[in-house]
Design an enzyme around this catalytic site. Structure first.
Site, PDB file in Angstrom:
ATOM      1  N   LYS A 135      -7.972   6.430 -19.207  1.00  0.00           N
ATOM      2  CA  LYS A 135      -8.299   6.910 -20.540  1.00  0.00           C
ATOM      3  C   LYS A 135      -7.092   6.782 -21.480  1.00  0.00           C
ATOM      4  CE  LYS A 135     -12.285   8.048 -18.614  1.00  0.00           C
ATOM      5  NZ  LYS A 135     -12.077   8.043 -17.164  1.00  0.00           N
ATOM      6  N   ARG A 192       0.843  -1.191   0.000  1.00  0.00           N
ATOM      7  CA  ARG A 192       0.000   0.000   0.000  1.00  0.00           C
ATOM      8  C   ARG A 192       0.878   1.241   0.000  1.00  0.00           C
ATOM      9  NH1 ARG A 192      -1.123   2.374   4.482  1.00  0.00           N
ATOM     10  NH2 ARG A 192      -1.363   0.471   5.710  1.00  0.00           N
TER      11      ARG A 192
END
Length: 379
Positions: A199, A49
């Protein structure tokens, strides 16, 4: 000598693996790391993490492509957006946003942050004077997209960066539509760049992610703290997929842009199209600014259907190669109705999008096939 963009996309942060010689960064599929004694991190990593070598390679590459000193990768574009907003805003603070902002950004600010006492003012992204007039004593951020989603308006990054500097605020640019290949906001004076790496950066519609890039050392530390504390990090496979996508960003963006220009030319002459929204058009109100700050005009195109909302919905349902789907920036072409899909959260607000608007994400297929598909759907 400074390496060019495509060279950085392939090599920045991506040296051959020192153990095996692998020319591709490995997927470090581990949650934790062996330590040489208490507090003795042998590799600089302790828990994934907090940090993972695959994610580090992605972050180094993203920083190099945007020309920033620091980059942090997140599990989504909205997680990246949230981290910047929480790092810079406190209850009682104010920010400026575009009056045609992405629906997810508007929802986060209007429905979540406003509940914590954060205030906002929407202004046209192209109107520097309107932004100046909206500045208050408690304004901390000017947040823009350029081009905007979905109306493809253009903000003058350098002028807004100067306004931010003059007023003691920070300019944040969502660079998702342009990508760092077409536009370099930090070089133009922005303090922070945000991406939905889902994207164009990933580019293949197979991974969700986000990124924050800055050269502001203090802000970078705050974003890094939130990245670790809140934990909205990409897994190593997600980081690897995004890194793989970055390698072809330059050639893909050239093709996206060229195909979009062909699509725009076809739509301009169609009787069912009332207006084409594309910054590459000379009549676009932001064209001159786009020419100044963009390499080319990108693969996003929107248009207003001359026959209204139902006709716009019908076009979205009739295409064969343009897939009806949310998101954008993949190699395949997509079509959507923003008012019913990506921007439904703006309904009833001053950011509500036109009901007769259609948004296209023009892919890298053969341009002639894409034009034929759209013309057939319009007819």
């Amino acid at each position: 000598m400074t390496d060019g963009f495509a060279t950085r996309a392939i090599h920045a942060g991506q040296d051959a693996d020192p153990t095996t010689g692998s020319v591709i960064v490995p997927i470090h599929a581990t949650s934790t790391y062996a330590q040489d004694g208490v507090g003795g991190m042998r590799s600089g990593y302790e828990y994934s993490r907090t940090g993972n070598p695959t994610r580090t390679a992605l972050e180094e590459c993203l920083a190099a492509l945007e020309g920033g000193r620091h980059a942090r990768a997140f599990a989504s574009g909205m997680a990246a957006t949230d981290a910047v907003l929480r790092a810079t805003l406190r209850p009682g603070d104010h920010l400026i946003i575009p009056d045609d902002a992405y629906g997810g950004t508007f929802r986060l600010i209007d429905k979540v942050l406003s509940g914590w006492g954060v205030e906002y003012t929407p202004v046209p992204v192209s109107d520097v004077d309107a932004a100046r007039a909206a500045i208050r004593a408690n304004t901390k951020l000017i947040w823009i997209e350029t081009p905007t989603n979905p109306l493809l308006n253009i903000g003058d990054i350098a002028a807004l960066a100067q306004l931010a500097h003059d007023t003691g605020t920070k300019l944040v640019v969502d660079n998702t539509f342009a990508s760092p290949y077409l536009q370099q906001p930090l070089e133009l004076g922005a303090a922070v760049v945000v991406h939905s790496t889902t994207k164009y950066l990933g580019g293949h519609s197979d991974v969700v992610g986000g990124a924050v890039v800055t050269s502001d050392d203090e802000l970078a530390q705050q974003v890094a703290f939130l990245q670790n504390s809140a934990g909205a990090v990409p897994g190593p496979f997600d980081a690897w997929l995004t890194l793989r996508g970055l390698k072809t960003l330059a050639v893909r963006m050239d093709r996206h842009s060229a195909n979009a220009e062909r699509v725009v030319a076809a739509l301009q002459n169609h009787p069912k199209v009332a207006r084409v929204l594309y910054p590459g058009l000379e009549e676009h109100p932001g064209h001159d600014v786009a020419v100044k700050q963009m390499r080319s005009f990108g693969g996003m195109v929107s248009f207003i259907h001359a026959d209204g909302e139902q006709a716009a919905l019908d076009v979205c349902a009739r295409t064969r190669l343009f897939t009806l789907a949310e998101s954008l920036g993949g190699v395949e072409s997509l079509i959507e109705h923003p008012g019913r899909m990506t921007h439904a959260s703006t309904a009833g607000s001053m950011l509500q999008v036109p009901s007769d608007l259609v948004r296209l994400s023009v892919g890298i297929e053969d341009a002639g096939d894409l034009v034929e598909d759209l013309l057939s759907a319009l007819d």
